[in-house]
Design a protein around this motif. Structure first.
Motif, PDB file in Angstrom:
ATOM      1  N   GLY A 106       0.818  -1.197   0.000  1.00 16.46           N
ATOM      2  CA  GLY A 106       0.000   0.000   0.000  1.00 16.46           C
ATOM      3  C   GLY A 106       0.852   1.247   0.000  1.00 16.46           C
ATOM      4  N   PRO A 107       0.254   2.409  -0.279  1.00 19.22           N
ATOM      5  CA  PRO A 107       1.020   3.654  -0.318  1.00 19.22           C
ATOM      6  C   PRO A 107       1.491   4.091   1.073  1.00 19.22           C
ATOM      7  CG  PRO A 107      -1.318   4.098  -0.599  1.00 19.22           C
ATOM      8  CD  PRO A 107      -1.170   2.610  -0.605  1.00 19.22           C
ATOM      9  N   VAL A 108       2.679   4.680   1.105  1.00 21.93           N
ATOM     10  CA  VAL A 108       3.245   5.196   2.351  1.00 21.93           C
ATOM     11  C   VAL A 108       2.578   6.520   2.671  1.00 21.93           C
ATOM     12  CG1 VAL A 108       5.337   5.985   3.515  1.00 21.93           C
ATOM     13  CG2 VAL A 108       5.445   4.042   1.927  1.00 21.93           C
ATOM     14  N   ARG A 109       1.977   6.593   3.844  1.00 22.89           N
ATOM     15  CA  ARG A 109       1.290   7.822   4.250  1.00 22.89           C
ATOM     16  C   ARG A 109       2.262   8.793   4.937  1.00 22.89           C
ATOM     17  NH1 ARG A 109      -3.790   9.843   5.502  1.00 22.89           N
ATOM     18  NH2 ARG A 109      -4.783   7.963   4.717  1.00 22.89           N
ATOM     19  N   SER A 110       3.146   8.269   5.817  1.00 19.69           N
ATOM     20  CA  SER A 110       4.085   9.148   6.526  1.00 19.69           C
ATOM     21  C   SER A 110       5.354   8.382   6.854  1.00 19.69           C
ATOM     22  CB  SER A 110       3.459   9.708   7.806  1.00 19.69           C
ATOM     23  OG  SER A 110       3.248   8.665   8.754  1.00 19.69           O
ATOM     24  N   LEU A 111       6.449   9.148   7.000  1.00 20.02           N
ATOM     25  CA  LEU A 111       7.744   8.615   7.423  1.00 20.02           C
ATOM     26  C   LEU A 111       8.230   9.447   8.595  1.00 20.02           C
ATOM     27  CD1 LEU A 111       9.354   8.166   3.884  1.00 20.02           C
ATOM     28  CD2 LEU A 111       8.631   6.331   5.403  1.00 20.02           C
ATOM     29  N   ARG A 112       8.683   8.799   9.644  1.00 17.86           N
ATOM     30  CA  ARG A 112       8.983   9.521  10.875  1.00 17.86           C
ATOM     31  C   ARG A 112      10.424   9.323  11.359  1.00 17.86           C
ATOM     32  NH1 ARG A 112       3.327   8.387  14.241  1.00 17.86           N
ATOM     33  NH2 ARG A 112       1.923   8.964  12.499  1.00 17.86           N
ATOM     34  N   ALA A 113      11.286   8.852  10.493  1.00 15.49           N
ATOM     35  CA  ALA A 113      12.700   8.696  10.851  1.00 15.49           C
ATOM     36  C   ALA A 113      13.545   8.844   9.605  1.00 15.49           C
ATOM     37  CB  ALA A 113      12.961   7.339  11.504  1.00 15.49           C
ATOM     38  N   ASN A 114      14.730   9.419   9.770  1.00 15.82           N
ATOM     39  CA  ASN A 114      15.663   9.630   8.669  1.00 15.82           C
ATOM     40  C   ASN A 114      16.964   8.881   8.938  1.00 15.82           C
ATOM     41  OD1 ASN A 114      14.080  11.557   7.095  1.00 15.82           O
ATOM     42  ND2 ASN A 114      14.439  12.968   8.809  1.00 15.82           N
ATOM     43  N   VAL A 115      17.792   8.738   7.904  1.00 12.43           N
ATOM     44  CA  VAL A 115      19.089   8.088   8.054  1.00 12.43           C
ATOM     45  C   VAL A 115      19.919   8.863   9.083  1.00 12.43           C
ATOM     46  CG1 VAL A 115      21.254   7.516   6.898  1.00 12.43           C
ATOM     47  CG2 VAL A 115      19.072   7.156   5.718  1.00 12.43           C
ATOM     48  N   GLY A 116      20.514   8.137  10.012  1.00 13.40           N
ATOM     49  CA  GLY A 116      21.323   8.745  11.064  1.00 13.40           C
ATOM     50  C   GLY A 116      20.576   8.985  12.359  1.00 13.40           C
ATOM     51  N   ASP A 117      19.229   8.906  12.331  1.00 11.99           N
ATOM     52  CA  ASP A 117      18.453   9.107  13.552  1.00 11.99           C
ATOM     53  C   ASP A 117      18.635   7.920  14.497  1.00 11.99           C
ATOM     54  OD1 ASP A 117      17.520  11.449  12.534  1.00 11.99           O
ATOM     55  OD2 ASP A 117      15.477  10.734  12.115  1.00 11.99           O
ATOM     56  N   ALA A 121      13.286   0.944  20.453  1.00 15.56           N
ATOM     57  CA  ALA A 121      12.419  -0.189  20.146  1.00 15.56           C
ATOM     58  C   ALA A 121      10.963   0.189  20.399  1.00 15.56           C
ATOM     59  CB  ALA A 121      12.811  -1.389  20.997  1.00 15.56           C
ATOM     60  N   GLY A 122      10.106  -0.093  19.429  1.00 19.36           N
ATOM     61  CA  GLY A 122       8.691   0.247  19.553  1.00 19.36           C
ATOM     62  C   GLY A 122       8.332   1.596  18.963  1.00 19.36           C
ATOM     63  N   GLN A 123       9.314   2.416  18.622  1.00 20.35           N
ATOM     64  CA  GLN A 123       9.037   3.739  18.054  1.00 20.35           C
ATOM     65  C   GLN A 123       8.488   3.608  16.639  1.00 20.35           C
ATOM     66  OE1 GLN A 123      12.303   6.504  18.426  1.00 20.35           O
ATOM     67  NE2 GLN A 123      11.692   7.647  16.589  1.00 20.35           N
ATOM     68  N   THR A 124       7.446   4.394  16.320  1.00 21.95           N
ATOM     69  CA  THR A 124       6.834   4.355  14.993  1.00 21.95           C
ATOM     70  C   THR A 124       7.763   4.969  13.959  1.00 21.95           C
ATOM     71  OG1 THR A 124       4.592   4.464  15.883  1.00 21.95           O
ATOM     72  CG2 THR A 124       4.878   5.129  13.587  1.00 21.95           C
ATOM     73  N   LEU A 125       8.004   4.230  12.880  1.00 19.17           N
ATOM     74  CA  LEU A 125       8.876   4.692  11.809  1.00 19.17           C
ATOM     75  C   LEU A 125       8.096   5.188  10.597  1.00 19.17           C
ATOM     76  CD1 LEU A 125      11.518   1.806  11.858  1.00 19.17           C
ATOM     77  CD2 LEU A 125      11.611   4.003  13.063  1.00 19.17           C
ATOM     78  N   ALA A 126       6.928   4.572  10.327  1.00 18.97           N
ATOM     79  CA  ALA A 126       6.140   4.943   9.144  1.00 18.97           C
ATOM     80  C   ALA A 126       4.709   4.482   9.333  1.00 18.97           C
ATOM     81  CB  ALA A 126       6.743   4.314   7.896  1.00 18.97           C
ATOM     82  N   THR A 127       3.799   5.086   8.556  1.00 16.26           N
ATOM     83  CA  THR A 127       2.415   4.605   8.473  1.00 16.26           C
ATOM     84  C   THR A 127       2.114   4.306   7.011  1.00 16.26           C
ATOM     85  OG1 THR A 127       1.572   6.875   8.308  1.00 16.26           O
ATOM     86  CG2 THR A 127       1.667   5.888  10.506  1.00 16.26           C
ATOM     87  N   ILE A 128       1.332   3.242   6.793  1.00 16.52           N
ATOM     88  CA  ILE A 128       1.040   2.774   5.440  1.00 16.52           C
ATOM     89  C   ILE A 128      -0.459   2.498   5.330  1.00 16.52           C
ATOM     90  CG2 ILE A 128       1.463   0.936   3.745  1.00 16.52           C
ATOM     91  CD1 ILE A 128       4.224   0.582   4.990  1.00 16.52           C
ATOM     92  N   ASP A 129      -1.047   2.912   4.190  1.00 16.78           N
ATOM     93  CA  ASP A 129      -2.454   2.590   3.902  1.00 16.78           C
ATOM     94  C   ASP A 129      -2.509   1.219   3.243  1.00 16.78           C
ATOM     95  OD1 ASP A 129      -3.350   5.007   4.862  1.00 16.78           O
ATOM     96  OD2 ASP A 129      -3.215   6.009   2.920  1.00 16.78           O
ATOM     97  N   SER A 130      -3.119   0.270   3.909  1.00 17.73           N
ATOM     98  CA  SER A 130      -3.169  -1.093   3.393  1.00 17.73           C
ATOM     99  C   SER A 130      -4.138  -1.191   2.221  1.00 17.73           C
ATOM    100  CB  SER A 130      -3.603  -2.065   4.494  1.00 17.73           C
ATOM    101  OG  SER A 130      -3.853  -3.337   3.953  1.00 17.73           O
ATOM    102  N   ASN A 131      -3.696  -1.772   1.109  1.00 18.57           N
ATOM    103  CA  ASN A 131      -4.579  -2.010  -0.045  1.00 18.57           C
ATOM    104  C   ASN A 131      -5.545  -3.165   0.210  1.00 18.57           C
ATOM    105  OD1 ASN A 131      -3.416   0.039  -1.510  1.00 18.57           O
ATOM    106  ND2 ASN A 131      -1.974  -1.308  -2.591  1.00 18.57           N
ATOM    107  N   LEU A 132      -5.242  -3.977   1.215  1.00 19.29           N
ATOM    108  CA  LEU A 132      -6.075  -5.147   1.486  1.00 19.29           C
ATOM    109  C   LEU A 132      -7.214  -4.816   2.427  1.00 19.29           C
ATOM    110  CD1 LEU A 132      -3.296  -7.870   1.920  1.00 19.29           C
ATOM    111  CD2 LEU A 132      -4.600  -7.266  -0.140  1.00 19.29           C
ATOM    112  N   SER A 133      -6.899  -4.140   3.535  1.00 23.63           N
ATOM    113  CA  SER A 133      -7.928  -3.848   4.536  1.00 23.63           C
ATOM    114  C   SER A 133      -8.472  -2.433   4.435  1.00 23.63           C
ATOM    115  CB  SER A 133      -7.361  -4.065   5.940  1.00 23.63           C
ATOM    116  OG  SER A 133      -6.302  -3.153   6.185  1.00 23.63           O
ATOM    117  N   LEU A 134      -7.830  -1.626   3.585  1.00 23.30           N
ATOM    118  CA  LEU A 134      -8.221  -0.218   3.422  1.00 23.30           C
ATOM    119  C   LEU A 134      -8.155   0.540   4.746  1.00 23.30           C
ATOM    120  CD1 LEU A 134     -11.231  -0.609   0.943  1.00 23.30           C
ATOM    121  CD2 LEU A 134      -8.798  -0.269   0.441  1.00 23.30           C
ATOM    122  N   THR A 135      -7.227   0.130   5.587  1.00 21.99           N
ATOM    123  CA  THR A 135      -6.974   0.836   6.839  1.00 21.99           C
ATOM    124  C   THR A 135      -5.507   1.242   6.881  1.00 21.99           C
ATOM    125  OG1 THR A 135      -6.478  -1.215   8.006  1.00 21.99           O
ATOM    126  CG2 THR A 135      -8.775  -0.429   8.074  1.00 21.99           C
TER     127      THR A 135
END
Length: 326
Positions: A106-117, A121-135
């Motif tokens: 699915g398409p990438v909605r957001s990115l929350r980390a860059n190279v060198g950051d 553990a557990g920190q959100t790195l990205a959000t993605i819109d699922s093509n399967l569940s539409l969530t």
């Protein structure tokens, strides 16, 4: 102003600035040279009043020596290391590198980390819109570490199984040292190792963890592996390094630091202090390592040898010899 005297004063000024003094201008350096000349004149010349000058020794007041950083230590027994110098590469530890992939395409909605950051553990790195569940679902870091790679952009379609991020825990790193030929037969786990960056002489001390059973295909070398701590993050994976592996410590009857050695008239010498007189002493040398050298003859145990700023003594003696020639 004699050029030799100016040079010696410049060396003295450099030594003093290392102890917190300000940088010296050429005028201040010349003034320092006059000061040294005056100090020596007060003590009846460098070689004492009424005494014939000797090119192989000089007299320096204790206070002047102290301010110049000249220090001595008694010659005595020591150890000389049998060392092998090798090269190697810094690599991350196995199991300390994580590849983060999309669970569903699915398409990438957001990115929350860059190279060198640095991420936890557990920190959100990205959000993605699922093509399967539409969530929308989140991708989190499975380990704490540093982001080494980010292979995604907002709006691009994340393909299932394709790595979006690569994270590594770099707090501890491996040093893979490449050893050639017969040298490999001398190595074993537990030997002391000093790891240094290219172009540097100081490094960190560690020990060999293991000798890998295989051979590096490209170089046909044996790989000896050590680990180093990297709390400050200054050691970087992929960097080439030098290392000294100490195979054996050999006791010797008499040894001095390498900093005590100078070369005069094609002889290696040390400078022995008696009172306020410093005399050049030609010595015959034996085994040496990166820090010290065995003395076979020319020096006795207990004699006070200049171990810091010996080049200042050499400069002062050579200056006195040049003056005597004129």
């Amino acid at each position: 102003m004699k050029p030799e005297l100016l040079i010696a004063a410049g060396l003295l000024a450099l030594s003093l600035s290392a102890c917190g003094g300000a940088d010296k201008t050429p005028q201040q350096t010349e003034a320092a040279a006059k000061k040294i000349e005056g100090d020596h004149a007060e003590q009846g010349g460098e070689h004492g009043e009424g005494e014939e000058e000797k090119a192989e020794s000089t007299v320096i007041r204790n206070e002047i020596a102290r301010r110049s950083g000249i220090s001595v230590a008694p010659a005595g027994p020591g150890t000389v290391a049998d060392e092998h110098e090798v090269q190697g590469l810094i690599t991350p530890l196995e199991g300390h590198v994580a590849r983060i992939t999309a669970r569903y395409p699915g398409p990438v909605r957001s990115l929350r980390a860059n190279v060198g950051d640095r991420v936890s553990a557990g920190q959100t790195l990205a959000t993605i819109d699922s093509n399967l569940s539409l969530t929308t679902y989140s991708i989190a870091a499975p380990i704490s570490g540093v982001v080494l790679a980010r292979n995604a952009s907002v709006g691009e379609v994340a393909v299932e199984g394709t790595a979006l991020f690569e994270i590594a825990d770099l707090s501890t790193l491996w040093v893979d040292l490449h050893v050639f030929g017969a040298d490999a037969s001398h190595l074993r786990p537990g030997l002391p190792v000093t790891v240094m960056r290219m172009g540097e002489d100081n490094g960190v001390d560690t020990t060999l963890d293991r000798i890998l059973p295989g051979t590096a295909t490209a170089s046909q070398s044996t790989v000896a592996r050590a680990s180093i701590k990297n709390a400050d993050g200054l050691w970087r994976p992929g960097s080439a390094v030098r290392a000294r592996v100490t195979v054996e410590q050999q006791p010797v009857a008499l040894a001095v630091p390498l900093t005590a050695l100078q070369r005069m008239d094609d002889f290696e010498v040390v400078f022995v202090r008696e009172g306020e007189r410093y005399s050049a002493r030609p010595v015959k040398l034996g085994r040496r390592d990166a820090k010290r050298v065995e003395v076979l003859s020319g020096l006795k145990a207990g004699e006070q040898v200049v171990v810091e700023q010996s080049f200042l003594i050499k400069a002062d003696i050579e200056k006195a010899g040049a003056s005597h020639e004129h």
